[in-house]
Each structure stands twice: as C-alpha cells, then as structure tokens.
Scaffold this motif. Structure first.
Motif, mmCIF file in Angstrom:
data_model
loop_
_atom_site.group_PDB
_atom_site.id
_atom_site.type_symbol
_atom_site.label_atom_id
_atom_site.label_comp_id
_atom_site.label_asym_id
_atom_site.label_seq_id
_atom_site.Cartn_x
_atom_site.Cartn_y
_atom_site.Cartn_z
ATOM 1 N N ALA A 158 70.788 80.360 111.150
ATOM 2 C CA ALA A 158 70.673 80.796 112.505
ATOM 3 C C ALA A 158 71.390 82.107 112.711
ATOM 4 C CB ALA A 158 71.013 79.336 113.064
ATOM 5 N N GLU A 159 70.228 82.955 113.121
ATOM 6 C CA GLU A 159 70.852 84.139 113.494
ATOM 7 C C GLU A 159 71.933 84.243 114.639
ATOM 8 O OE1 GLU A 159 69.109 88.666 114.480
ATOM 9 O OE2 GLU A 159 67.861 87.003 114.954
ATOM 10 N N ASP A 160 71.635 83.115 115.500
ATOM 11 C CA ASP A 160 72.388 83.173 116.799
ATOM 12 C C ASP A 160 72.444 81.657 117.158
ATOM 13 O OD1 ASP A 160 74.065 83.161 119.053
ATOM 14 O OD2 ASP A 160 73.173 85.048 119.880
ATOM 15 N N PRO A 161 73.524 80.855 116.868
ATOM 16 C CA PRO A 161 73.525 79.606 117.326
ATOM 17 C C PRO A 161 73.480 79.190 118.899
ATOM 18 C CG PRO A 161 75.276 79.924 115.591
ATOM 19 C CD PRO A 161 74.794 81.271 116.081
ATOM 20 N N ARG A 162 73.755 80.170 119.603
ATOM 21 C CA ARG A 162 73.558 80.090 121.037
ATOM 22 C C ARG A 162 72.333 80.034 121.493
ATOM 23 N NH1 ARG A 162 77.038 85.314 122.450
ATOM 24 N NH2 ARG A 162 75.667 86.302 120.955
ATOM 25 N N MET A 163 71.330 80.401 120.547
ATOM 26 C CA MET A 163 69.999 80.213 120.805
ATOM 27 C C MET A 163 69.324 78.645 121.226
ATOM 28 S SD MET A 163 68.557 83.126 121.524
ATOM 29 C CE MET A 163 66.847 82.898 121.416
ATOM 30 N N LEU A 164 70.264 77.603 120.542
ATOM 31 C CA LEU A 164 69.919 76.365 120.604
ATOM 32 C C LEU A 164 70.201 75.823 122.051
ATOM 33 C CD1 LEU A 164 71.944 75.130 117.372
ATOM 34 C CD2 LEU A 164 69.721 75.426 117.339
ATOM 35 N N LEU A 165 70.973 76.421 122.716
ATOM 36 C CA LEU A 165 71.294 75.928 124.066
ATOM 37 C C LEU A 165 70.036 75.642 124.759
ATOM 38 C CD1 LEU A 165 74.588 77.772 124.792
ATOM 39 C CD2 LEU A 165 74.478 75.304 123.753
ATOM 40 N N THR A 166 69.121 76.504 124.988
ATOM 41 C CA THR A 166 68.089 76.360 125.982
ATOM 42 C C THR A 166 67.126 75.203 125.470
ATOM 43 O OG1 THR A 166 67.926 78.645 125.955
ATOM 44 C CG2 THR A 166 65.785 77.373 126.598
ATOM 45 N N ASN A 167 66.991 74.859 124.165
ATOM 46 C CA ASN A 167 66.220 73.681 123.794
ATOM 47 C C ASN A 167 66.911 72.390 123.858
ATOM 48 O OD1 ASN A 167 63.610 72.710 122.284
ATOM 49 N ND2 ASN A 167 65.309 71.877 121.358
ATOM 50 N N MET A 168 68.339 72.628 123.881
ATOM 51 C CA MET A 168 69.069 71.292 123.760
ATOM 52 C C MET A 168 69.019 70.853 125.319
ATOM 53 S SD MET A 168 73.082 71.040 122.304
ATOM 54 C CE MET A 168 72.732 71.453 120.960
ATOM 55 N N ASN A 169 69.177 71.951 126.212
ATOM 56 C CA ASN A 169 69.226 71.447 127.555
ATOM 57 C C ASN A 169 68.018 70.933 128.227
ATOM 58 O OD1 ASN A 169 72.029 72.167 127.680
ATOM 59 N ND2 ASN A 169 71.695 74.238 128.455
ATOM 60 N N THR A 170 67.089 71.346 127.689
ATOM 61 C CA THR A 170 65.840 70.646 128.008
ATOM 62 C C THR A 170 65.436 69.493 127.284
ATOM 63 O OG1 THR A 170 64.839 72.941 128.070
ATOM 64 C CG2 THR A 170 63.220 71.176 127.949
ATOM 65 N N LEU A 171 66.056 69.065 126.142
ATOM 66 C CA LEU A 171 65.890 67.855 125.406
ATOM 67 C C LEU A 171 66.782 66.916 126.138
ATOM 68 C CD1 LEU A 171 65.202 66.058 123.232
ATOM 69 C CD2 LEU A 171 67.139 67.098 121.850
#
Length: 691
Positions: free
Chosen positions: A670-683
């Motif tokens: 993962a280039e930047d793990p912070r990019m996970l947050l958007t999808n995670m919050n939507t989930l």
C-alpha cells in the motif's frame, strides 16, 4: 663537423623532443611531462641534462655558473606549477629526500670501506627550521651529502633519481643491510627536489659529502636562468636546503603549518624529524612492527591519530603478506556507531595509503570497496605503481588485486571474530550490519557475496528473541539435506512476522523461517539468490508457487464454500476489483486470514512501492505489480461475502474493496495506508444503518 658542434646539436635535438611534447595543448602538464620522461628513458635518448655542463667562472671569485636551456626551464615550470596537486607536498618530497640521504649513509657505513666515512658517529636526523621574519624554510639532514659531481648530476638532471641509482648499485650486494636499506629508500623518480620551486623564488643547497676531506659546497638558483656552485667553508656534513619563500607562500615559514604537513605526510619516516629543536614524528609506524610487541595502549593512540576520533577500536587486524603483493596493513574496526558521513556512499574510505612509510593518499579510492568505508587504518605496499608526483595510482589491475586481497582478508577476519568472540561480533553486527548487506548488493563476485553472507545474522521462527540470531550457515546445517530452500519472511517486527498470513502454512509444517526486519533485508537475500546449494526463497513467493502447483484442488477443508459457490464468487470479485487484481483464486494455505495478495517478486515490488510508485499512475502501478488475490473459502468473512453479493450488493462491494485494501497493507504494497480510511468509514456507515 666538430665533436663539440655535434654534441650541441644532439642536445638541441633532445630538447626539441621535449618541447614538442610540451606544445601538445590537449594533454595535461603532468601527462606531457610523463611522456617526455618516457622518451628520455628510451635507449636512443641519453639522460637529459637540466643545465648546461659548460661552467662559467665569475671574474671576482671561483664560482661555477651553469645556464638553463630554454626547454628545460619549461619542464621546471611544469614541475613547479602543475605536477603536484597540492603545494604542501613539497615538504613531503624534501623530507623523503633527506630520509634517503640518511639511509644511504647508514648503509654505506655498514658496507666495505664504511669505516673511512667522516663523522661516522654523528646523530642521523632531519632538522627543520622555520624563519618567519626572513620568510625562509630550512630542511637539513646529517646524511651522506654530495660531491660537486653529484650536485651537477643529481640536481642538474631532470628525472635522474640518485636514490634509484643507489638501489641499482645495491642489487648485486649480498650483505644483510642491503635488503633493509632498500626497503627504506623512498625516492623513485628524481623530481621531488624540484617541488621546492612551487613555494620558493630562490633555493640554496649547502652540502658536504661524508667522504674524507670533502669540501663544503653551495648550490644556488632562482630558477630563472642559471645556477651556481661554489666552495664554502662552513657547510656541515650532510645537506641543508634553504628555501626563500614567495610572498604568497609565506605560510610555510610558520611552525604550526609545517607541523601539520609533517603529521599528515611524513609522521612515520624512520629517522627523527626535529622541527625547531623539538621532535615532530614521535608516533611509530605500528604496521611495520611485530604484532606481539604492540601494546593495547599503542593501538589506541595510533587509532586515534589516524582516524581523528576519540573512541577506541573494537577489533584490530594486523596483516602482513609478501605474495601475491607486498602488503603491510593495520586496520581498525571502530567501537562507536557509524556517523552520518560513513552511512553515505559518497563518503571516502578511511584507509590511508603509504609507500615505505610515506603517505601517498589519506583517503584512497578503490583501495577498499565502498561497503568497507567504515574501516580505519593504514596500508603500506612497495608494489603500488605511482605517477611522477607520487599522488596518483597508475596500474588499475594491480590496485584491483590489492583491493581484492585486503577485502578477502577483512571478510575472513570478521568470520573469525564471529566464532571466537560471538558477543562482541553481535554488537558489531547491530551497528555495522548494514555495510555488510551493502557489500552483497554491490559486489559483482558471486564467491565474495557468499563469503559476506556468512557474516549475516537473522532472528528465526525457532529463536525467542534477538539474542538467538542465526547465521545462514547455521540454517543450512540445521535443515534436512534434501530441503532445497532457505525460507525468509520480511516484516517490521516479530509480532507481525508470526501473525503474517504468508507464514501460516509454514508454521503448521514447523518449517524454519528467517525473519527479516529491515526494509532492505529481503532485497539483499534476493540479490544473493543462493547460499551454498540451497535457494533463498521468500515465503510469499513460496506461497504463490504452491498455489500454482495446487490449482486443481477442489477440497478446501471442512466448512468451506462449495466449488460451485466459488465458481460464482470468483468472477464477481474479479469484476469488482477489475484493474487492481489480475486474478482471484482460492487457497488452502490460509487459516485465520480471509485473503492474501501475492506477486511474482514481493521484495522487488515492495522496493518499487517505497521508491518509485509515486511517479506512476495507480492503474499502471497495478499493471506492473500484477497482484493475485487468494481467498480462504472457509473463512467466515468470505462465506458471508458470498451471501451478501446477492442480498446487499452495495455492502458486498465495500467489503470486497476493503478486503483487497487490507491484503495490500498486509503485503506491504500500500503506497499510503491512510487511503483506507475513506472506504473504511463508508463501510462502517453502511454496516451500522440497521442499528
């Protein structure tokens, strides 16, 4: 044509050859001088006289006056201005000449007829005097001295080395003193004296030969057109050189400046050097002494002197060899941690190069490979090919051979320390292990790579902590002979390594796995490729390969999805993750994890993500990586996902994307793990809608 006219014509022809070389503007001055001197050495060309041999007597006193030839003045100008890269080197050259004069006297006094030498019992030393008010520097020795003929011959001929001629005369001598004297003679080229004109506008030489009843002589010149020789009554035995310094070079009349130059270049000359009455070279050349005779305190003092540091050496390697090259080396491995400049590959090596105790280069390129730049010390070799200024190394093949011999000895020495002093070596490895790994990556020699690899240490799946680090050799001996692979796993720490999805199946089989915690460890092992007869294989690659071998597996264990369910789920996942994965497939190698990402070369992929992925668009990045998503058909999340894709497509899509993102993070891709947050919050929002 008269004999005299023929002689003049012959000399003019020789000078014209030099002038032709000098006029080739595309060559550097040192190169032009080297070529000129080479032509001088050919059988057809007799030695070049720097001054005319036609003496002229002054009408008022008995003074022999000699005129410069025009081309000779050009050569002298090259020596003074272009041959040496640093002005201060003239001190080294004149001290070396003085040392040779002392060695010649020492040898001659022990030879047949030596009992007739004048002043045989006088102290043999080099005396240097600085005179600021008069802007003079005086360098005097109590050595062999020179006769009038030797003054004309040694100071009046370009590139005629009196020391070299002396050595040639000794070749047939079988006396014991012969070999010792020859190893202490420094001069080779016969140009060192002329370095005086770098800093002086006038040079006077006072000398008296050690032969009985030899007259005192004075040789003087301003380097512009002529020199003079006359008898003087007050010349002492030996040679005294008086340099009348140029205004811009008056710093060399300062005691501290000369002291610094002596310390840098001539500190280990065999004879005492007295600077204004005080000895300036008190530290002994330890590398030439018997290792058993050197105390630990001497090593500490010497190490601090050559390294300009305040710590003490961790290990000391004193190495002498006669074949394939004559080498005297004293190398130290620092106790302190590496500094910022040592960590950089742009830093210089810490080993100084000497020839016959005289410094040639304090930081020598190619003497040791870059990865050994943390080593401090001295290498002294009589076989080193130097250029005229004794500042540059000429024969690259010999230098490579010297580097190879010393590098091999250093590697072997560290291997010995790792066995004889395991605790001390472990501390060294913690501080300097990075340099050893750099050696594996940068070396082009497969056998050298493997020798360095013996020095590597890793935690393993069967060790409990860092104190139980394992070498590749220990791994090799501890697994069955029929096992073809050495397995390793890259992870930031032991907790993540032991909980890694890639380690699960190997853990079940109780396979021995090396844990690599540094980001570059897996690159090092990938670069190494093999150790002895076993392949070095990352557990990620082993998992991907095993998946290929078990592509036809239909039974994934009790409680797993049916083959028909998988046949429906897999195409759906491939469609949802289109452009991100090239393939989705089931695996039986996972137990507690729902899925995992595999790529062909995980180490190279992680390195790409860390260093270059920001330069590549996301779509192209996945095309380069070509990740495969392997799912665990018996994991609760995968089974629930299979149902959700029919009952709640939006939530199923979010879960599929999150599973892929989690797997990419777990793989370190993962280039930047912070990019996970958007999808995670939507989930999370979607999952909590019912509550």
């Amino acid at each position: 044509m008269s004999l005299r006219a023929m002689g003049v014509l012959g000399q003019a022809c020789r000078f014209s050859r030099f002038a032709q070389v000098l006029r080739q503007s595309h060559r550097s001055a040192p190169a032009a001088l080297n070529l000129a001197l080479e032509s001088r050495r050919s059988p057809a060309a007799p030695p070049l006289r720097r001054f005319s041999t036609e003496p002229k007597k002054s009408p008022e006193s008995v003074v022999d006056k000699h005129e410069f030839q025009a081309e000779t003045r050009q050569l002298l100008d090259i020596v003074a201005r272009s041959l040496y890269s640093d002005h201060e080197v003239f001190v080294r050259e004149l001290i070396s000449n003085a040392s040779d004069a002392l060695e010649k006297f020492r040898y001659t006094s022990l030879s047949a007829g030596g009992e007739n030498l004048a002043g045989k019992d006088r102290p043999l030393e080099i005396r240097i005097t600085t005179d600021k008010p008069q802007m003079q520097l005086i360098i005097q020795d109590t050595g062999i001295g020179m006769t009038k003929e030797e003054l004309v011959s040694n100071l009046g001929t370009i590139a005629r080395s009196g020391s070299k001629q002396f050595l040639e005369q000794m070749k047939g001598n079988q006396q014991a003193a012969s070999s010792e004297a020859s190893s202490n003679i420094i001069g080779q080229f016969g140009v060192g004296f002329y370095s005086s004109f770098i800093v002086a506008n006038k040079v006077e030489v006072y000398t008296r030969a050690a032969t009985p009843n030899a007259p005192g002589l004075k040789w003087s010149t301003d380097g512009s057109g002529s020199y003079e020789i006359e008898e003087v009554a007050d010349a002492e035995l030996g040679t005294r050189i008086v340099l009348h310094l140029k205004t811009e070079c008056r710093e060399y009349a300062d005691e501290e400046r000369i002291q610094a130059v002596i310390k840098k270049y001539s500190n280990f000359v065999g004879s005492p050097i007295l600077l204004n009455g005080k000895q300036a070279n008190e530290i002994k050349p330890l590398w030439l002494l018997d290792p058993q005779s050197i105390s630990q305190e001497q090593h500490h003092d010497f190490y601090r002197f050559i390294s300009n540091s305040f710590d003490v050496p961790r290990f000391t390697l004193h190495y002498n060899a006669d074949v394939p090259l004559s080498i005297h080396a004293l190398l130290y491995f620092p106790e302190g941690k590496p500094g910022l400049f040592e960590m950089s590959r742009d830093g210089n090596t810490g080993v100084a190069l000497y020839t016959r105790k005289v410094l040639i280069q304090s930081k020598t390129e190619h003497l040791l490979p870059k990865w050994l730049r943390f080593v401090k010390g001295v290498v002294d070799s009589e076989d080193i090919p130097l250029n005229l200024s004794r500042e540059l190394l000429q024969n690259s093949s010999l230098i490579r051979k010297l580097s190879s011999v010393i590098s091999s000895r250093v590697i072997r020495f560290l291997q010995e320390r790792s066995k004889k002093q395991p605790e001390e070596y472990e501390a060294f490895y913690r501080d300097y292990g990075l340099f050893l790994k750099e050696g594996i990556v940068t070396s082009s020699d497969a056998s050298e790579k493997e020798e360095i690899a013996k020095l590597l240490r890793f935690e393993s799946s069967k060790s409990e902590d860092a104190s139980g680090r394992m070498s590749l050799d220990e791994y090799y001996k501890s697994v069955p002979a029929e096992q073809q692979n050495i397995y390793y796993l890259a992870a930031p720490n032991r907790v993540l390594a032991e909980s890694s999805p890639y380690y699960e199946s190997l853990k079940k089989r109780n396979e021995l796995v090396l844990f690599c915690y540094e980001p570059y460890d897996e690159l090092v092992l990938m670069q190494l490729g093999k150790y002895k007869s076993k392949n070095l294989v990352s557990v990620e690659k082993e998992m991907r390969q095993d998946s290929k071998d078990s592509a036809t597996v239909t039974d994934f264990g009790e409680g797993s999805l049916l083959r028909s369910e998988l046949d429906a789920l897999i195409p759906w996942l491939e469609e949802e993750l289109k452009g991100q994965v090239i393939k989705v497939k089931p695996t039986s190698r996972l137990d507690t994890h729902p899925c995992v990402i595999t790529v062909e070369e995980m180490a190279a992929a992680r390195h790409f993500i860390r260093t270059q992925s920001h330069q590549v668009p996301e779509q192209n990045r996945f095309a380069l990586l070509q990740p495969e998503l392997e799912i665990n058909p018996k994991h609760p999340i995968i089974k629930k996902l299979n149902k959700l894709r029919e009952s709640d497509k939006d939530l199923a899509q979010l879960i599929a994307k999150q599973l892929f993102a989690n797997a990419m993070v777990g793989a370190g891709l993962a280039e930047d793990p912070r990019m996970l947050l958007t999808n995670m919050n939507t989930l999370l929002s979607k999952a909590l809608e019912k509550y």
